[in-house]
Design a protein around this motif. Sequence first.
Motif, short mmCIF file in Angstrom:
data_model
loop_
_atom_site.label_atom_id
_atom_site.label_comp_id
_atom_site.label_asym_id
_atom_site.label_seq_id
_atom_site.Cartn_x
_atom_site.Cartn_y
_atom_site.Cartn_z
N ARG A 86 0.83 -1.20 0.00
CA ARG A 86 0.00 0.00 0.00
C ARG A 86 0.87 1.25 0.00
O ARG A 86 0.62 2.20 -0.75
CB ARG A 86 -0.91 -0.01 1.23
N LEU A 87 1.90 1.25 0.80
CA LEU A 87 2.81 2.39 0.86
C LEU A 87 3.58 2.57 -0.45
O LEU A 87 3.73 3.70 -0.95
CB LEU A 87 3.80 2.23 2.02
N SER A 88 4.02 1.47 -1.04
CA SER A 88 4.77 1.58 -2.29
C SER A 88 3.89 2.05 -3.45
O SER A 88 4.32 2.85 -4.28
CB SER A 88 5.46 0.26 -2.63
N PHE A 89 2.63 1.58 -3.50
CA PHE A 89 1.73 2.04 -4.55
C PHE A 89 1.38 3.52 -4.36
O PHE A 89 1.29 4.27 -5.33
CB PHE A 89 0.45 1.21 -4.59
N ALA A 90 1.19 3.94 -3.13
CA ALA A 90 0.89 5.35 -2.87
C ALA A 90 2.08 6.22 -3.26
O ALA A 90 1.91 7.29 -3.85
CB ALA A 90 0.54 5.54 -1.40
N THR A 91 3.29 5.77 -2.94
CA THR A 91 4.49 6.53 -3.29
C THR A 91 4.67 6.59 -4.80
O THR A 91 4.98 7.65 -5.36
CB THR A 91 5.73 5.90 -2.63
N ALA A 92 4.46 5.46 -5.47
CA ALA A 92 4.59 5.44 -6.93
C ALA A 92 3.55 6.35 -7.58
O ALA A 92 3.85 7.08 -8.54
CB ALA A 92 4.45 4.02 -7.45
N GLY A 93 2.33 6.34 -7.07
CA GLY A 93 1.29 7.23 -7.60
C GLY A 93 1.63 8.68 -7.40
O GLY A 93 1.41 9.51 -8.28
N PHE B 69 4.65 9.97 -7.18
CA PHE B 69 5.72 10.33 -8.12
C PHE B 69 5.19 10.46 -9.55
O PHE B 69 5.62 11.33 -10.30
CB PHE B 69 6.85 9.29 -8.07
N LEU B 70 4.25 9.61 -9.94
CA LEU B 70 3.67 9.72 -11.29
C LEU B 70 2.89 11.03 -11.44
O LEU B 70 2.98 11.69 -12.48
CB LEU B 70 2.77 8.53 -11.57
N LEU B 71 2.13 11.39 -10.42
CA LEU B 71 1.39 12.65 -10.49
C LEU B 71 2.32 13.85 -10.51
O LEU B 71 2.11 14.81 -11.26
CB LEU B 71 0.42 12.76 -9.31
N ALA B 72 3.35 13.82 -9.69
CA ALA B 72 4.29 14.94 -9.64
C ALA B 72 5.08 15.04 -10.94
O ALA B 72 5.35 16.14 -11.43
CB ALA B 72 5.23 14.78 -8.45
N GLY B 73 5.46 13.91 -11.52
CA GLY B 73 6.20 13.93 -12.77
C GLY B 73 5.34 14.34 -13.95
O GLY B 73 5.79 15.01 -14.88
N GLY B 74 4.07 13.97 -13.93
CA GLY B 74 3.16 14.33 -15.01
C GLY B 74 2.78 15.79 -14.99
O GLY B 74 2.36 16.35 -16.00
N ALA B 75 2.89 16.43 -13.83
CA ALA B 75 2.52 17.85 -13.73
C ALA B 75 3.46 18.72 -14.56
O ALA B 75 3.08 19.80 -15.01
CB ALA B 75 2.53 18.29 -12.27
N ASN B 76 4.69 18.28 -14.77
CA ASN B 76 5.63 19.06 -15.57
C ASN B 76 5.28 19.00 -17.06
O ASN B 76 5.64 19.89 -17.81
CB ASN B 76 7.05 18.54 -15.38
#
Length: 75
Positions: free
Chosen positions: A9-16, A18-25
């Motif tokens: 659960r923690l790893s999926f939340a962290t990966a999500g 990072f994906l949202l933060a990376g996609g914002a650029n």
Amino acid sequence: MKNIASFLRLSFATAGLFLLAGGANLVQAQGPGSGGPEPDPQQPTAVPIDGGASLLLAAGVGFGLKKLRDQRRRR
């Protein structure tokens, strides 16, 4: 078993995150452009309100008559 579930659960939340933060650029707004043609103040835009309004009025009258007929049949 609880440790594995909480780790996943923690790893999926962290990966999500990072994906949202990376996609914002990658997201960029569209430029203002030309704004389109200017309307002519001497010739107002014609909007056919009468046709749609009369259809809505006729549908409302028909629906009301149907409800009255159904109510009288129940008595």
